[in-house]
Design a protein around this motif. Sequence first.
Motif, PDB file in Angstrom:
ATOM      1  N   ASP A 104      17.169  32.243  -9.711  1.00  0.00           N
ATOM      2  CA  ASP A 104      17.675  30.908  -9.387  1.00  0.00           C
ATOM      3  C   ASP A 104      16.864  30.208  -8.300  1.00  0.00           C
ATOM      4  O   ASP A 104      17.093  29.026  -8.025  1.00  0.00           O
ATOM      5  CB  ASP A 104      19.135  30.993  -8.942  1.00  0.00           C
ATOM      6  CG  ASP A 104      19.299  31.784  -7.647  1.00  0.00           C
ATOM      7  OD1 ASP A 104      18.691  32.869  -7.540  1.00  0.00           O
ATOM      8  OD2 ASP A 104      20.032  31.326  -6.750  1.00  0.00           O
ATOM      9  N   LEU A 105      15.891  30.888  -7.683  1.00  0.00           N
ATOM     10  CA  LEU A 105      15.133  30.270  -6.597  1.00  0.00           C
ATOM     11  C   LEU A 105      14.169  29.215  -7.124  1.00  0.00           C
ATOM     12  O   LEU A 105      13.430  29.464  -8.080  1.00  0.00           O
ATOM     13  CB  LEU A 105      14.337  31.330  -5.829  1.00  0.00           C
ATOM     14  CG  LEU A 105      15.123  32.281  -4.941  1.00  0.00           C
ATOM     15  CD1 LEU A 105      14.176  33.244  -4.236  1.00  0.00           C
ATOM     16  CD2 LEU A 105      15.953  31.518  -3.915  1.00  0.00           C
ATOM     17  N   PRO A 106      14.131  28.028  -6.505  1.00  0.00           N
ATOM     18  CA  PRO A 106      13.143  27.024  -6.902  1.00  0.00           C
ATOM     19  C   PRO A 106      11.735  27.477  -6.523  1.00  0.00           C
ATOM     20  O   PRO A 106      11.550  28.217  -5.559  1.00  0.00           O
ATOM     21  CB  PRO A 106      13.558  25.774  -6.124  1.00  0.00           C
ATOM     22  CG  PRO A 106      14.446  26.251  -5.039  1.00  0.00           C
ATOM     23  CD  PRO A 106      15.033  27.552  -5.456  1.00  0.00           C
ATOM     24  N   VAL A 107      10.739  27.024  -7.315  1.00  0.00           N
ATOM     25  CA  VAL A 107       9.342  27.403  -7.087  1.00  0.00           C
ATOM     26  C   VAL A 107       8.517  26.139  -6.890  1.00  0.00           C
ATOM     27  O   VAL A 107       8.607  25.208  -7.686  1.00  0.00           O
ATOM     28  CB  VAL A 107       8.773  28.202  -8.285  1.00  0.00           C
ATOM     29  CG1 VAL A 107       7.354  28.669  -7.983  1.00  0.00           C
ATOM     30  CG2 VAL A 107       9.660  29.378  -8.626  1.00  0.00           C
ATOM     31  N   ARG A 108       7.707  26.112  -5.836  1.00  0.00           N
ATOM     32  CA  ARG A 108       6.800  24.996  -5.585  1.00  0.00           C
ATOM     33  C   ARG A 108       5.406  25.527  -5.314  1.00  0.00           C
ATOM     34  O   ARG A 108       5.220  26.704  -5.028  1.00  0.00           O
ATOM     35  CB  ARG A 108       7.277  24.149  -4.410  1.00  0.00           C
ATOM     36  CG  ARG A 108       8.665  23.554  -4.636  1.00  0.00           C
ATOM     37  CD  ARG A 108       8.977  22.460  -3.658  1.00  0.00           C
ATOM     38  NE  ARG A 108      10.391  22.154  -3.647  1.00  0.00           N
ATOM     39  CZ  ARG A 108      11.005  21.359  -4.522  1.00  0.00           C
ATOM     40  NH1 ARG A 108      10.312  20.780  -5.473  1.00  0.00           N
ATOM     41  NH2 ARG A 108      12.301  21.135  -4.446  1.00  0.00           N
ATOM     42  N   VAL A 109       4.423  24.635  -5.388  1.00  0.00           N
ATOM     43  CA  VAL A 109       3.027  24.995  -5.147  1.00  0.00           C
ATOM     44  C   VAL A 109       2.602  24.397  -3.819  1.00  0.00           C
ATOM     45  O   VAL A 109       2.841  23.215  -3.552  1.00  0.00           O
ATOM     46  CB  VAL A 109       2.113  24.480  -6.279  1.00  0.00           C
ATOM     47  CG1 VAL A 109       0.648  24.742  -5.971  1.00  0.00           C
ATOM     48  CG2 VAL A 109       2.510  25.132  -7.605  1.00  0.00           C
ATOM     49  N   ARG A 110       1.966  25.227  -2.976  1.00  0.00           N
ATOM     50  CA  ARG A 110       1.471  24.768  -1.675  1.00  0.00           C
ATOM     51  C   ARG A 110       0.078  25.320  -1.441  1.00  0.00           C
ATOM     52  O   ARG A 110      -0.186  26.478  -1.718  1.00  0.00           O
ATOM     53  CB  ARG A 110       2.395  25.227  -0.541  1.00  0.00           C
ATOM     54  CG  ARG A 110       3.729  24.514  -0.489  1.00  0.00           C
ATOM     55  CD  ARG A 110       4.575  25.030   0.670  1.00  0.00           C
ATOM     56  NE  ARG A 110       5.672  24.135   0.961  1.00  0.00           N
ATOM     57  CZ  ARG A 110       6.876  24.222   0.405  1.00  0.00           C
ATOM     58  NH1 ARG A 110       7.132  25.165  -0.465  1.00  0.00           N
ATOM     59  NH2 ARG A 110       7.825  23.367   0.731  1.00  0.00           N
ATOM     60  N   GLU A 111      -0.800  24.494  -0.897  1.00  0.00           N
ATOM     61  CA  GLU A 111      -2.145  24.960  -0.568  1.00  0.00           C
ATOM     62  C   GLU A 111      -2.198  25.597   0.812  1.00  0.00           C
ATOM     63  O   GLU A 111      -3.104  26.361   1.105  1.00  0.00           O
ATOM     64  CB  GLU A 111      -3.148  23.801  -0.633  1.00  0.00           C
ATOM     65  CG  GLU A 111      -3.426  23.347  -2.047  1.00  0.00           C
ATOM     66  CD  GLU A 111      -4.668  22.497  -2.143  1.00  0.00           C
ATOM     67  OE1 GLU A 111      -5.707  23.031  -2.562  1.00  0.00           O
ATOM     68  OE2 GLU A 111      -4.581  21.316  -1.786  1.00  0.00           O
ATOM     69  N   ARG A 112      -1.224  25.295   1.656  1.00  0.00           N
ATOM     70  CA  ARG A 112      -1.238  25.829   3.013  1.00  0.00           C
ATOM     71  C   ARG A 112       0.168  26.267   3.404  1.00  0.00           C
ATOM     72  O   ARG A 112       1.144  25.714   2.917  1.00  0.00           O
ATOM     73  CB  ARG A 112      -1.727  24.760   4.008  1.00  0.00           C
ATOM     74  CG  ARG A 112      -3.178  24.360   3.787  1.00  0.00           C
ATOM     75  CD  ARG A 112      -3.564  23.173   4.655  1.00  0.00           C
ATOM     76  NE  ARG A 112      -2.872  21.952   4.301  1.00  0.00           N
ATOM     77  CZ  ARG A 112      -3.242  21.151   3.303  1.00  0.00           C
ATOM     78  NH1 ARG A 112      -4.263  21.450   2.563  1.00  0.00           N
ATOM     79  NH2 ARG A 112      -2.571  20.050   3.049  1.00  0.00           N
ATOM     80  N   ASN A 113       0.226  27.222   4.305  1.00  0.00           N
ATOM     81  CA  ASN A 113       1.524  27.700   4.761  1.00  0.00           C
ATOM     82  C   ASN A 113       1.939  27.097   6.097  1.00  0.00           C
ATOM     83  O   ASN A 113       3.036  27.313   6.558  1.00  0.00           O
ATOM     84  CB  ASN A 113       1.510  29.234   4.878  1.00  0.00           C
ATOM     85  CG  ASN A 113       2.909  29.794   5.085  1.00  0.00           C
ATOM     86  OD1 ASN A 113       3.894  29.167   4.726  1.00  0.00           O
ATOM     87  ND2 ASN A 113       3.000  30.954   5.685  1.00  0.00           N
ATOM     88  N   HIS A 114       1.062  26.324   6.742  1.00  0.00           N
ATOM     89  CA  HIS A 114       1.384  25.845   8.080  1.00  0.00           C
ATOM     90  C   HIS A 114       1.972  24.439   8.101  1.00  0.00           C
ATOM     91  O   HIS A 114       2.290  23.918   9.150  1.00  0.00           O
ATOM     92  CB  HIS A 114       0.143  25.900   8.982  1.00  0.00           C
ATOM     93  CG  HIS A 114      -0.929  24.925   8.595  1.00  0.00           C
ATOM     94  ND1 HIS A 114      -1.783  25.154   7.558  1.00  0.00           N
ATOM     95  CD2 HIS A 114      -1.271  23.724   9.117  1.00  0.00           C
ATOM     96  CE1 HIS A 114      -2.616  24.137   7.452  1.00  0.00           C
ATOM     97  NE2 HIS A 114      -2.326  23.253   8.375  1.00  0.00           N
ATOM     98  N   ARG A 115       2.110  23.790   6.925  1.00  0.00           N
ATOM     99  CA  ARG A 115       2.704  22.451   6.901  1.00  0.00           C
ATOM    100  C   ARG A 115       3.929  22.452   6.006  1.00  0.00           C
ATOM    101  O   ARG A 115       4.007  23.189   5.043  1.00  0.00           O
ATOM    102  CB  ARG A 115       1.697  21.421   6.387  1.00  0.00           C
ATOM    103  CG  ARG A 115       0.541  21.209   7.366  1.00  0.00           C
ATOM    104  CD  ARG A 115      -0.216  19.959   7.012  1.00  0.00           C
ATOM    105  NE  ARG A 115       0.639  18.789   6.975  1.00  0.00           N
ATOM    106  CZ  ARG A 115       1.001  18.102   8.047  1.00  0.00           C
ATOM    107  NH1 ARG A 115       0.596  18.462   9.221  1.00  0.00           N
ATOM    108  NH2 ARG A 115       1.774  17.045   7.930  1.00  0.00           N
ATOM    109  N   SER A 116       4.873  21.579   6.323  1.00  0.00           N
ATOM    110  CA  SER A 116       6.120  21.564   5.559  1.00  0.00           C
ATOM    111  C   SER A 116       6.141  20.477   4.495  1.00  0.00           C
ATOM    112  O   SER A 116       7.073  20.384   3.721  1.00  0.00           O
ATOM    113  CB  SER A 116       7.301  21.351   6.506  1.00  0.00           C
ATOM    114  OG  SER A 116       7.181  20.106   7.149  1.00  0.00           O
ATOM    115  N   ASP A 117       5.113  19.638   4.435  1.00  0.00           N
ATOM    116  CA  ASP A 117       5.207  18.459   3.575  1.00  0.00           C
ATOM    117  C   ASP A 117       4.108  18.408   2.524  1.00  0.00           C
ATOM    118  O   ASP A 117       3.737  17.341   2.076  1.00  0.00           O
ATOM    119  CB  ASP A 117       5.156  17.189   4.428  1.00  0.00           C
ATOM    120  CG  ASP A 117       3.911  17.156   5.313  1.00  0.00           C
ATOM    121  OD1 ASP A 117       3.750  16.165   6.032  1.00  0.00           O
ATOM    122  OD2 ASP A 117       3.118  18.100   5.267  1.00  0.00           O
ATOM    123  N   ASP A 118       3.583  19.557   2.127  1.00  0.00           N
ATOM    124  CA  ASP A 118       2.472  19.544   1.176  1.00  0.00           C
ATOM    125  C   ASP A 118       2.849  20.178  -0.160  1.00  0.00           C
ATOM    126  O   ASP A 118       2.015  20.710  -0.853  1.00  0.00           O
ATOM    127  CB  ASP A 118       1.253  20.263   1.771  1.00  0.00           C
ATOM    128  CG  ASP A 118       1.527  21.749   2.023  1.00  0.00           C
ATOM    129  OD1 ASP A 118       2.703  22.133   2.006  1.00  0.00           O
ATOM    130  OD2 ASP A 118       0.565  22.500   2.222  1.00  0.00           O
TER     131      ASP A 118
END
Length: 194
Positions: free
Chosen positions: A161-175
């Motif tokens: 049930d967990l949503p999955v998103r794609v991020r290029e970096r782990n240090h920002r919350s808005d990418d």
Amino acid sequence: MKTPTLDQWNSLPAGTYAFVTLQGENRQWNVLKHDDEQDVTVASTLLVGPAAWTLLYARGLQSVELAYVPGGVDALLPGPTMTMGELTAALEAFDPEMLLRMRVDGEMKSPGRPFHHGSTEREVSLNVAAQRTTVGEFLEQLAEYKVLDREPFNPLAITPDLPVRVRERNHRSDDAWSITDVLQAGGRAYLYLA
């Protein structure tokens, strides 16, 4: 952060203050949107008129960092995304030897390992991988991760049930990009991102 769409850019309210780098430039500009008529100050220069804010976008935004948005940054928050269960089920319908790709900021890239992003309590983030991967290889990688380690030592168990998103970096919350669909085209599987 990911480059906002023109609609998202235009929906940012008066009073928005941002640090903007334009395409082909190394300099970061301080940008303030004055009012709904889109008057804007770039560095210390006032650009007047309804086209000024949009014209800045048309110059080509290389990067945007929102320092202040009245009322918060809802306009740039990612939309609905697939859950881990939905993503896995969709990929299992494809040939495991099929190449798996996704489009990030106009470039074709491969999805990478899952990780936990510090700004989310219950969400799986996918890294952007350096090398290409097949559907089968990616599913094997997802199956390896049953728990994501988080700071401060509070593990996140991966559930369907967990949503999955794609991020290029782990240090920002808005990418974050949302995964909106998984489709086949030209003998390849594609994650469609928004």
